[in-house]
Design an enzyme around this catalytic site. Structure first.
Site: not given
Length: 483
Positions: A216-220
């Site tokens: 999810g957004s941790t990959f941002k």
């Protein structure tokens, strides 16, 4: 000699040669595999007949062999078994071994080449052979905080010391009690294994290291790193941030959490990370291209199939040959992006360490029975994930996430915490996974942590990484910092 006798003699000679070759092959080439075969009863009696070395956490044995009155002589005993099960694994007469019990078996049994002289000494002095002690890097307080934070929710926590790669906490829930599998009763041990194998959540599998999830957004953080490393963006660079982003070559679109906007359009890179703007990062990912994202992910450790700590780990993955819509989804940690909690802790640890990703490890040193140090793990550089300048920019952006963005639940009084939330869609009809990764103190990092709570835990569909996972990360950080 007549022809029939010559033929018979030749056959006899060939048979003798074949017999000698077969015996040599079994005794030398196959000896190690045969000794390790769990069906080899003599190996079992030999191993259990000697004291297997302990697995140690901060000076206290959490797995040790105790004397018992049965043919095996020693039985494995685990203290706080469920708390440490993802690290120790189990050692069983019928089910084999896992995790450290497997990875460090040669040291624990005393059969390691490094313990050759110890074995010779024991033979000459008549001393009872003993395995070596495996001392771990774990921090007891951090391990306990992670375990209690997860509670009865399925998930995992990994905490790393950024400057060295030492793993300070590694927890997977649901856990299990390895004592049930250490029974010398084959029936009881087999029954316990079957029960655990069939339980919801598969307790025998470490969610921390052997299971991958959409990050999810941790990959941002990875997408932002790729943008900064390209030299074409900085924290103030503006990116389109519509309420919905129509994807090319497709009728699909990407929206933001809650269906709203991101506060501005266009939006700066720093602001986009602070509020976790999906449409901005999806567009950014397409502008950068899948090759740039993949190369950046690999510098953080993705697609490394050889990583061991020394236990084996699942390979975190960034998809190959993604088209534009797939790249947009990948940039926000969806599509086929998959990461272990260990991997996401490594991402934060590399940023905390000025861009230098240290090889993670859980075995600090190995000591022989006489307490002499047999081996000691030295910190080693796994890769240079990003430049120091990019790491510094990412740190400042992550500080904004915790100070006034989606990760405020990770705030600690008097400590600057840099973090990133994630709420990852997974199987259709299932609640999203709640993620949080962070490091602290930001000015002199001592710990980097990643938390996942599967399917939102007790919050279910109402879960977000900031609401569910961030407080667990905060507790682990406080435990390490003794706050």
């Amino acid at each position: 000699m007549n022809q029939p006798l010559r033929r018979l003699a030749t056959v006899v000679i060939v048979m003798f040669v074949a017999l000698m070759a077969g015996a040599t092959w079994v005794q030398f080439a196959q000896a190690k595999d045969l000794n390790a075969d769990p069906r080899n009863a003599r190996t079992l009696y030999r191993e259990f007949g000697n004291a297997r070395g302990p697995i140690v956490v901060q000076g206290k044995a959490v797995a040790e062999s105790v004397k018992v009155d049965d043919p095996f002589q020693y039985q494995r005993r685990y203290s706080d078994g469920e708390l440490y099960s993802a690290v120790t694994g189990f050692y069983s007469i019928v089910n084999g071994s896992t995790e450290l019990e497997y990875a460090e078996n040669d040291n624990l049994t005393g059969r390691s080449d490094q313990l050759f002289f110890t074995r010779v000494r024991d033979l000459l002095t008549g001393r009872q052979p003993e395995g070596a002690a495996v001392e771990t890097t774990l921090n007891r307080a951090a391990q306990k905080a992670a375990f209690e934070g997860l509670g009865d929710q399925e998930g995992a926590v990994v905490a790393i010391e950024p400057a060295t790669g030492r793993i300070l906490a590694l927890v997977s829930t649901p856990g299990y009690d390895p004592n049930d599998l250490a029974s010398h009763s084959s029936k009881k041990a087999s029954s316990a294994y079957a029960r655990l194998r069939d339980e919801d959540g598969n307790p025998l599998r470490s969610n921390a290291t052997r299971e991958t999830y959409p990050p999810g957004s941790t990959f941002k953080l990875v997408t932002a790193a790729a943008a900064l490393e390209s030299g074409e963006y900085d924290e103030t660079s503006e990116i389109p941030a519509p309420v919905r982003l129509d994807l090319p070559q497709s009728t699909a679109s990407i929206g933001n959490f809650g269906g709203g906007g991101c506060g501005a359009n266009p939006i700066t890179l720093a602001q986009a990370l602070r509020v976790s703007c999906n449409t901005a990062f999806a567009q950014l990912g397409m502008d950068l291209g899948d090759d740039a994202l993949r190369e950046q992910a690999q510098r953080f450790g993705f697609d490394d199939a050889d990583l061991t700590i020394p236990m084996g780990t699942a390979t975190s993955h960034f998809p190959a040959d993604a088209n534009a819509p797939q790249t947009a989804q990948s940039a926000i940690g969806q599509f086929d992006v998959a990461a272990t909690p260990l991997q996401m802790a490594m991402v934060s640890a590399a940023i905390a360490n000025g861009g230098r990703l240290m090889t993670p490890y859980v075995v600090d040193r190995v000591r022989a029975a006489d307490l002499s140090v047999v081996s000691e793990t030295k910190p080693s550089l796994l890769s240079t994930a990003v430049s120091p300048g990019t790491a510094s920019a990412l740190k400042e952006m992550m500080l904004g996430v915790v100070e006034s963005g989606t990760g405020t639940a990770a705030k600690i009084s008097g400590v600057q915490v840099a973090g990133k939330t994630g709420t990852a869609q997974n199987a259709e009809g299932q609640a999203p996974h709640a993620w949080f990764t962070a490091f602290a103190p930001a000015d002199k990092p001592q710990v980097a942590v990643a938390v996942i709570v599967e399917h939102g835990g007790s919050a279910g569909n109402e879960a977000t990484g900031g609401r569910v996972a961030a407080p667990i990360a905060r507790a682990v950080i406080e435990a390490v910092l003794n706050k």
